[in-house]
Design an enzyme around this catalytic site. Structure first.
Site, PDB file in Angstrom:
ATOM      1  N   CYS A   1      62.215   5.532  35.769  1.00 55.31           N
ATOM      2  CA  CYS A   1      62.314   4.604  36.891  1.00 55.31           C
ATOM      3  C   CYS A   1      63.757   4.128  37.046  1.00 55.31           C
ATOM      4  CB  CYS A   1      61.365   3.451  36.625  1.00 55.31           C
ATOM      5  SG  CYS A   1      62.020   1.826  36.895  1.00 55.31           S
ATOM      6  N   GLU A   2      64.277   4.236  38.261  1.00 57.36           N
ATOM      7  CA  GLU A   2      65.698   3.929  38.446  1.00 57.36           C
ATOM      8  C   GLU A   2      65.973   2.418  38.456  1.00 57.36           C
ATOM      9  OE1 GLU A   2      66.743   5.849  42.090  1.00 57.36           O
ATOM     10  OE2 GLU A   2      66.283   4.105  43.325  1.00 57.36           O
ATOM     11  N   HIS A   3      64.940   1.616  38.535  1.00 61.10           N
ATOM     12  CA  HIS A   3      65.170   0.170  38.543  1.00 61.10           C
ATOM     13  C   HIS A   3      65.310  -0.410  37.149  1.00 61.10           C
ATOM     14  CE1 HIS A   3      62.949   0.486  42.592  1.00 61.10           C
ATOM     15  NE2 HIS A   3      64.251   0.498  42.791  1.00 61.10           N
ATOM     16  N   HIS A   4      64.644   0.197  36.170  1.00 62.07           N
ATOM     17  CA  HIS A   4      64.649  -0.351  34.808  1.00 62.07           C
ATOM     18  C   HIS A   4      65.094   0.659  33.764  1.00 62.07           C
ATOM     19  CE1 HIS A   4      61.616  -2.693  37.117  1.00 62.07           C
ATOM     20  NE2 HIS A   4      62.215  -3.709  36.526  1.00 62.07           N
TER      21      HIS A   4
ATOM     22  N   HIS B   1      53.706   3.353  34.919  1.00 66.57           N
ATOM     23  CA  HIS B   1      55.101   2.961  34.762  1.00 66.57           C
ATOM     24  C   HIS B   1      55.269   2.033  33.569  1.00 66.57           C
ATOM     25  CE1 HIS B   1      56.566   4.256  38.889  1.00 66.57           C
ATOM     26  NE2 HIS B   1      55.264   4.478  38.933  1.00 66.57           N
TER      27      HIS B   1
ATOM     28  N   GLN C   1      58.928   6.777  42.333  1.00 62.66           N
ATOM     29  CA  GLN C   1      57.814   7.720  42.497  1.00 62.66           C
ATOM     30  C   GLN C   1      57.683   8.211  43.942  1.00 62.66           C
ATOM     31  OE1 GLN C   1      54.138   6.190  40.870  1.00 62.66           O
ATOM     32  NE2 GLN C   1      52.904   7.636  42.034  1.00 62.66           N
TER      33      GLN C   1
ATOM     34  N   CYS D   1      57.661   0.161  33.035  1.00 60.48           N
ATOM     35  CA  CYS D   1      58.217  -1.135  33.433  1.00 60.48           C
ATOM     36  C   CYS D   1      57.106  -2.105  33.835  1.00 60.48           C
ATOM     37  CB  CYS D   1      59.252  -0.971  34.540  1.00 60.48           C
ATOM     38  SG  CYS D   1      58.639  -0.197  36.037  1.00 60.48           S
TER      39      CYS D   1
HETATM   40 ZN    ZN Z   1      60.693   0.092  36.978  1.00 60.81          ZN
END
Ligand code: ZN
Length: 224
Positions: free
Chosen positions: A110-113, A179, A151, A181
């Site tokens: 996941c590119e956010h976390h 996920h 995703q 995260c």
């Molecule tokens: Zn994430």
């Protein structure tokens, strides 16, 4: 054009455990070799220190290098080349029933976390004069999974790649994922999954075609 019909014959083309099938076919993952240059490892040492640990402790001393190697592998999709992976495995045929490759396992970040998300991708297409070697489809999934991703975009990129390679009558990609995260932090909903889909061509235009596909692969949609 008449509504594309997903006949009984087409059900025979549903492939279970596609990855094993691909491996048996002798498919080779044509990703560039992963090597650690140390440039990430040096930063990982600092991350470990910043988090209050001793990067020189015995158990951690080689961790930055291993971590770099793992990260480079998990993002090797950036340097993979779809053309090389497909490598001419496009075939002219008069087959016009749906082709489904189901349960393609994937692991992404996941590119956010920068935490993993993982699950299964189901890919379907309605050929128009051309088919692709079945073992290539999981490889294409890996090209887009092995990146920092969301995703939704990964699902779309897989569909668009097949669309441009095959120009089929339709492409459908459905992705079910969990996920880390969500599971390990924040909301800590350990059993919640996310489902995304990308429908192109006949699968987008024609509700019956789409519903028929969903009933073919959807019965297991809660299985991950
Ligand atoms: Zn994430």
């Amino acid at each position: 054009m008449a509504k594309p019909k997903l006949s009984n014959a087409s059900r025979a083309s549903v492939r279970k455990d596609s990855r094993r099938a691909a491996d048996q076919a002798g498919a080779v993952i044509q990703f560039p070799p992963v090597s650690a240059t140390g440039s990430i490892a040096n930063h990982m040492r600092e991350v470990i220190r910043e988090l209050g640990e001793d990067p020189d402790r015995e158990g951690l001393v080689r961790t930055p290098g291993r971590s770099e190697k793992a990260l480079r592998f998990l993002t090797s999709g950036y340097s993979a080349n779809v053309g090389e992976i497909v490598n001419g495995a496009l075939f002219d045929v008069q087959y016009d029933e749906v082709v489904i490759v189901r349960d393609i396992e994937f692991f992404s970040m996941c590119e956010h976390h920068l935490l993993p998300f993982f699950g299964k991708v189901h890919v379907a297409y309605l050929p128009y004069k051309k088919v692709i070697g079945l073992s290539k489809i999981p490889r294409i999934v890996d090209v887009f999974a092995r990146r920092f991703q969301i995703q939704e975009r990964m699902t779309q990129q897989i569909a668009e790649t097949l669309q441009s390679l095959l120009q089929p009558r339709g492409v459908a990609v459905i992705c079910e994922a969990r996920h880390f995260c969500m599971m390990m932090r924040g909301v800590e909903k350990q059993h919640s999954g996310a489902i995304t889909s990308a429908m192109l061509g006949a699968f987008r235009r024609n509700k019956e075609t789409r519903n028929e596909l969903l009933s073919l692969i959807g019965q297991r949609a809660r299985a991950i």
